[in-house]
Design an enzyme around this catalytic site. Structure first.
Site, PDB file in Angstrom:
ATOM      1  N   TYR A   1      25.224  28.962  47.929  1.00 40.78           N
ATOM      2  CA  TYR A   1      26.260  30.380  48.080  1.00 40.78           C
ATOM      3  C   TYR A   1      26.798  30.833  46.833  1.00 40.78           C
ATOM      4  O   TYR A   1      26.846  31.961  46.414  1.00 40.78           O
ATOM      5  CB  TYR A   1      27.357  29.857  48.973  1.00 40.78           C
TER       6      TYR A   1
ATOM      7  N   GLU B   1      41.044  28.265  51.310  1.00 40.13           N
ATOM      8  CA  GLU B   1      39.531  27.925  51.180  1.00 40.13           C
ATOM      9  C   GLU B   1      39.123  28.235  49.798  1.00 40.13           C
ATOM     10  O   GLU B   1      38.463  27.155  49.334  1.00 40.13           O
ATOM     11  CB  GLU B   1      38.707  28.267  52.256  1.00 40.13           C
TER      12      GLU B   1
ATOM     13  N   GLY C   1      27.479  26.396  61.003  1.00 39.71           N
ATOM     14  CA  GLY C   1      27.665  27.787  60.382  1.00 39.71           C
ATOM     15  C   GLY C   1      28.669  28.549  61.288  1.00 39.71           C
ATOM     16  O   GLY C   1      28.027  29.962  61.165  1.00 39.71           O
ATOM     17  N   LEU C   2      29.485  28.168  62.389  1.00 36.58           N
ATOM     18  CA  LEU C   2      29.916  29.029  63.327  1.00 36.58           C
ATOM     19  C   LEU C   2      31.273  29.021  62.850  1.00 36.58           C
ATOM     20  O   LEU C   2      32.381  29.376  63.615  1.00 36.58           O
ATOM     21  CB  LEU C   2      29.494  28.706  64.855  1.00 36.58           C
TER      22      LEU C   2
ATOM     23  N   GLU D   1      25.182  40.848  56.311  1.00 40.18           N
ATOM     24  CA  GLU D   1      25.405  39.591  55.922  1.00 40.18           C
ATOM     25  C   GLU D   1      25.395  39.171  54.419  1.00 40.18           C
ATOM     26  O   GLU D   1      24.739  40.009  53.859  1.00 40.18           O
ATOM     27  CB  GLU D   1      24.289  38.413  56.620  1.00 40.18           C
ATOM     28  N   HIS D   2      26.214  38.472  54.005  1.00 45.71           N
ATOM     29  CA  HIS D   2      26.287  38.027  52.362  1.00 45.71           C
ATOM     30  C   HIS D   2      26.989  39.223  51.874  1.00 45.71           C
ATOM     31  O   HIS D   2      26.199  39.664  50.607  1.00 45.71           O
ATOM     32  CB  HIS D   2      25.158  37.586  51.995  1.00 45.71           C
TER      33      HIS D   2
ATOM     34  N   ASP E   1      35.091  35.311  57.623  1.00 39.52           N
ATOM     35  CA  ASP E   1      35.310  34.363  58.757  1.00 39.52           C
ATOM     36  C   ASP E   1      36.667  34.398  59.211  1.00 39.52           C
ATOM     37  O   ASP E   1      36.795  34.401  60.388  1.00 39.52           O
ATOM     38  CB  ASP E   1      34.666  32.909  58.280  1.00 39.52           C
TER      39      ASP E   1
ATOM     40  N   SER F   1      33.846  26.706  61.655  1.00 41.00           N
ATOM     41  CA  SER F   1      34.923  25.547  62.279  1.00 41.00           C
ATOM     42  C   SER F   1      36.178  25.609  61.376  1.00 41.00           C
ATOM     43  O   SER F   1      37.114  25.532  61.535  1.00 41.00           O
ATOM     44  CB  SER F   1      34.375  24.477  62.450  1.00 41.00           C
TER      45      SER F   1
HETATM   46  C1  GLA Z   1      29.938  32.497  55.055  1.00 45.72           C
HETATM   47  C2  GLA Z   1      31.100  32.974  53.980  1.00 45.72           C
HETATM   48  C3  GLA Z   1      31.370  34.356  54.589  1.00 45.72           C
HETATM   49  C4  GLA Z   1      30.285  35.300  54.393  1.00 45.72           C
HETATM   50  C5  GLA Z   1      28.991  34.650  54.885  1.00 45.72           C
HETATM   51  C6  GLA Z   1      27.847  35.499  54.622  1.00 45.72           C
HETATM   52  O1  GLA Z   1      30.305  32.235  56.200  1.00 45.72           O
HETATM   53  O2  GLA Z   1      32.470  31.954  54.570  1.00 45.72           O
HETATM   54  O3  GLA Z   1      32.709  34.799  53.747  1.00 45.72           O
HETATM   55  O4  GLA Z   1      29.977  35.434  52.684  1.00 45.72           O
HETATM   56  O5  GLA Z   1      28.908  33.273  54.725  1.00 45.72           O
HETATM   57  O6  GLA Z   1      27.907  36.565  55.145  1.00 45.72           O
END
Ligand code: GLA
Length: 395
Positions: A229, A167, A131-132, A38-39, A179, A134
């Site tokens: 972010y 995006e 946060g899934l 993650e991240h 994503d 969309s």
């Molecule tokens: C969001 C971003 C992804 C990624 C995640 C964290 O979903 O769109 O690119 O950085 O956060 O892992």
């Protein structure tokens, strides 16, 4: 699927109400969860996401002119939104439709100019703001609709990159590639180990005999996730610059091993930036270890690494917040739960937990009660199946 039939019937009705009768094609695009990693997509690390069976359906008819009309049943109050198929600019008034419009624009600039527009109805089964992904779901969906209609033969990875570009550059959200990649390249029953440095990937079968992935939504409203972010990304970039003073050929944080990082981390002056960089390096190694554990069918170790990931995101990366922490900490205490962590950008949104099938009901009950006591309102639960990537399907 009974649900799918019902959804398509309702979509058809909406289509006729909005645009009248026409011959339509149907498309599907999932949302995503990230199992671990993650991240770190924007620090050239390894991520391990999958597409899920919650996502976006589209019913599409061709138009003869250059116009597209699009209506989302989930955003009915925004009405039918219209845009031309060329020369678009970001327009706040077009609201959520800036995602599909952005993809049309990026594709046009890459030389894929649409010969005509469409009438489109969308219906999403993803909970709003969970946060899934969309938005990634809709972006890749748009690319696939265009590519399929005009027989452009663009491969999925290229469409994934164009969706991310839309995006980043059209909508202005500085996300990584994870994503869109997960949504577009998803494969039933598999997670994708993606090296965000090279975009090399491999599928790993998720066959957790007797266990399921439970998604729990914090239902937190109004997160400030995009500014936070971007700030995390900046902190990682600053940390990288300082590390490059002693390692000039270092290209990205995740190119370092833990041992290499520990040796030189003291050149990062700001303790917060040092913690952010530590998370990136450690999470990258943790992800590779987790995939190995899964391949060796060592679910306990896999679960433990998920927990460690959450702790690192909580303590070093600071993207969890009390709602996600409450969910993860409650899950860790449940019998039959092997591991639990936040998934996605954080600050709100969802956790994922690996829970033994016969313990799921009790898990939900206990986590719901505990969360309500601690946070004041209820979370929601979904059991996720892992889906194929964005595609057209026969009705
Ligand atoms: C969001 C971003 C992804 C990624 C995640 C964290 O979903 O769109 O690119 O950085 O956060 O892992």
């Amino acid at each position: 699927m009974k649900d799918q039939k019902k959804i398509l019937a309702a979509m058809k009705e909406n289509f006729e109400d909005c645009y009248g009768k026409a011959e339509t094609r149907a498309y599907w695009s999932g949302g995503r969860i990230n199992l671990i990693g993650e991240h770190i997509d924007y620090s050239a690390g390894h991520v391990f996401p999958c597409a899920i069976t919650l996502g976006t359906f589209a019913l599409v008819a061709d138009r003869k002119d250059n116009k597209t009309r699009i209506f989302s049943m989930n955003m009915a109050d925004k009405g039918i939104i219209e845009f031309p198929m060329s020369g678009n600019k970001y327009d706040r008034a077009k609201d959520w439709a800036n995602y599909p419009i952005g993809v049309v624009d990026v594709m046009e600039k890459a030389g894929y100019k649409a010969p005509h527009g469409f009438d489109i109805i969308l219906f999403g089964t993803l909970p709003n703001g969970a946060g899934l992904s969309s938005s990634a779901s809709i972006e890749v969906l748009t690319a696939v609709i265009l590519n399929d209609t005009f027989n452009w033969n663009i491969n999925m990875v290229e469409m994934v990159k164009m969706s991310q570009k839309a995006e980043n550059e059209f909508v202005g959200v500085n996300c990584g590639i994870m994503d869109q990649f997960a949504v577009g390249m998803g494969k039933k029953s598999c997670a994708i180990l993606l090296d965000c440095n090279t975009l090399e990937y491999k599928y790993a079968k998720i066959a957790m005999e007797g266990y399921s992935i439970v998604i729990t939504n914090t239902n937190k409203k109004h997160t400030l996730s995009s500014s936070a972010y971007n700030q995390r990304r900046k902190q990682c970039e600053n940390a990288l610059k300082q590390l490059q003073t002693v390692k000039p050929d270092l290209k990205a944080l995740c190119a370092l091993t833990k041992a290499e990082f520990d040796e030189i981390s003291n050149v990062i002056e700001d303790p917060l930036e040092r913690m952010r960089a530590k998370h990136a390096v450690y999470e990258n190694e943790r992800t590779l270890e987790a995939v190995k554990a899964l391949e060796a069918n060592d679910l306990e170790k896999f679960g433990k690494l998920l927990n460690d990931s959450h702790i690192s995101l909580r303590d070093d990366y600071d993207v969890t917040g009390e709602e996600l922490d409450a969910l993860a900490e409650l899950a860790w205490k449940q019998e039959g739960c092997l591991g639990s962590r936040m998934t996605g950008a954080g600050f709100g949104g969802c956790t994922i937990s690996i829970v033994r099938d016969d313990a799921i009901e009790q898990f939900k009950k206990d986590v719901l009660e505990g969360y309500k006591k601690r946070i004041g309102y209820e979370p929601s639960f979904y059991v996720a199946n892992i889906a194929d990537g964005t595609h057209r399907f026969k009705v």
